[in-house]
Write a protein that holds these residues in place. Structure first.
Motif, PDB file in Angstrom:
ATOM      1  N   HIS A 132      44.266 -26.424  44.559  1.00 28.68           N
ATOM      2  CA  HIS A 132      43.316 -25.459  43.987  1.00 28.68           C
ATOM      3  C   HIS A 132      43.309 -25.546  42.445  1.00 28.68           C
ATOM      4  CE1 HIS A 132      41.138 -21.562  43.928  1.00 28.68           C
ATOM      5  NE2 HIS A 132      41.884 -21.293  42.871  1.00 28.68           N
ATOM      6  N   GLU A 136      40.290 -26.771  39.840  1.00 25.72           N
ATOM      7  CA  GLU A 136      39.809 -25.976  38.706  1.00 25.72           C
ATOM      8  C   GLU A 136      39.937 -26.757  37.394  1.00 25.72           C
ATOM      9  OE1 GLU A 136      40.451 -21.420  40.355  1.00 25.72           O
ATOM     10  OE2 GLU A 136      41.981 -22.243  39.029  1.00 25.72           O
ATOM     11  N   HIS A 176      40.795 -18.348  47.145  1.00 25.71           N
ATOM     12  CA  HIS A 176      41.446 -17.133  46.621  1.00 25.71           C
ATOM     13  C   HIS A 176      41.700 -16.143  47.742  1.00 25.71           C
ATOM     14  CE1 HIS A 176      39.792 -17.685  42.262  1.00 25.71           C
ATOM     15  NE2 HIS A 176      40.797 -18.495  42.537  1.00 25.71           N
ATOM     16  N   HIS A 220      45.542 -13.282  37.864  1.00 25.74           N
ATOM     17  CA  HIS A 220      44.892 -14.592  37.781  1.00 25.74           C
ATOM     18  C   HIS A 220      43.566 -14.580  38.559  1.00 25.74           C
ATOM     19  CE1 HIS A 220      45.615 -19.160  38.862  1.00 25.74           C
ATOM     20  NE2 HIS A 220      44.455 -18.984  38.282  1.00 25.74           N
ATOM     21  N   GLU A 224      39.491 -14.680  37.355  1.00 26.33           N
ATOM     22  CA  GLU A 224      38.525 -15.671  37.849  1.00 26.33           C
ATOM     23  C   GLU A 224      37.411 -15.001  38.660  1.00 26.33           C
ATOM     24  OE1 GLU A 224      40.957 -18.692  39.696  1.00 26.33           O
ATOM     25  OE2 GLU A 224      41.620 -19.456  37.752  1.00 26.33           O
TER      26      GLU A 224
HETATM   27 FE   LIG Z   1      41.577 -19.928  41.184  1.00 25.04          FE
END
Ligand SMILES: [Fe+2]
Ligand SMILES: [Fe+2]
Length: 235
Positions: A132, A136, A176, A220, A224
């Protein structure tokens, strides 16, 4: 009040990160489950919405620290901030937490079978997060940065960057949710990280680290999902 009742938890937190503490205090998920309206979240938790709203008022009346005004930051800067704080933390800590959960599963699994499941779950989280973060850092953030730079110069972002952003947004949000569910499951298995009386220090440290991981993940994912992604979607 009717207006605020329809606003989602995520919207409150995106407007002002400090409201997250109010939701946390009342056990309301502001991170992965943050898409629900305030009224619904309160109903589910049996909390009076007025109580939440007055808590929000109170934190909003405190002066904002300039260094924490994430919603005002430009996307390239916010991307770098996320990488340098949260991604770095994960890369440093995931291997340790994986090793610790494995160790306590070996040592304490017989008396505390839940730690065996926790070790398996965390191992999957660490592997998934690794991919992941790479997505990103190597694909999504660079495309967003190029598109934001183009917009700033009054140009249309490249079609392939817009396509990448659209595709990544869907996938990253889904991931997520998955990691959020997995860490909630771990918290549940770990009985809210209560330390049993018959265990060693590694056990204690592991539970503390897992809690730290969850806390870091919430912030976090909030940055996002609630701030970065909606802005990126507009590019
Ligand atoms: Fe993320
Ligand atoms: Fe991230």
């Amino acid at each position: 009040m009717p207006d605020s009742a329809n606003k989602t938890i995520g919207e409150f937190v995106a407007e002002d990160y400090r409201t997250a503490a109010v939701f946390e205090r009342h056990g309301i998920d502001f991170c992965c489950g943050g898409q629900v309206p305030l009224a619904q979240a309160c109903r589910e938790k049996g909390v009076d919405p007025e109580q939440i709203l007055s808590g929000i008022e109170a934190v909003k009346n405190e002066p904002v620290k300039r260094g924490e005004n994430y919603a005002a930051w430009e996307l390239p800067f916010l991307a770098d901030y996320i990488v340098n704080t949260h991604h770095v933390w994960l890369k440093e800590n995931d291997p340790t937490i994986t090793a610790y959960t494995r160790k306590i599963a070996q040592v304490h699994g017989a008396h505390h079978p839940e730690v065996i499941e926790i070790a398996t779950l965390f191992e999957k989280i660490a592997t998934d997060m690794d991919a992941h973060l790479r997505e990103e850092e190597e694909v999504f953030f660079p495309a967003v940065k190029r598109a934001a730079t183009a917009r700033k110069a009054g140009q249309m972002p490249a079609p392939e960057d817009r396509e990448t952003i659209k595709k990544c947004l869907e996938q990253l949000r889904r991931e997520h949710e998955e990691v959020g569910e997995a860490i909630h499951k771990i918290r549940h298995l770990a009985n809210d990280y209560a330390i049993p009386s018959d265990v060693c220090n590694t056990f204690m440290v592991t539970y503390q680290k897992l809690q730290e991981f969850e806390e870091d993940l919430h912030k976090h994912v909030h940055l996002e999902n609630n701030i970065f992604f909606p802005k990126a979607a507009q590019l």
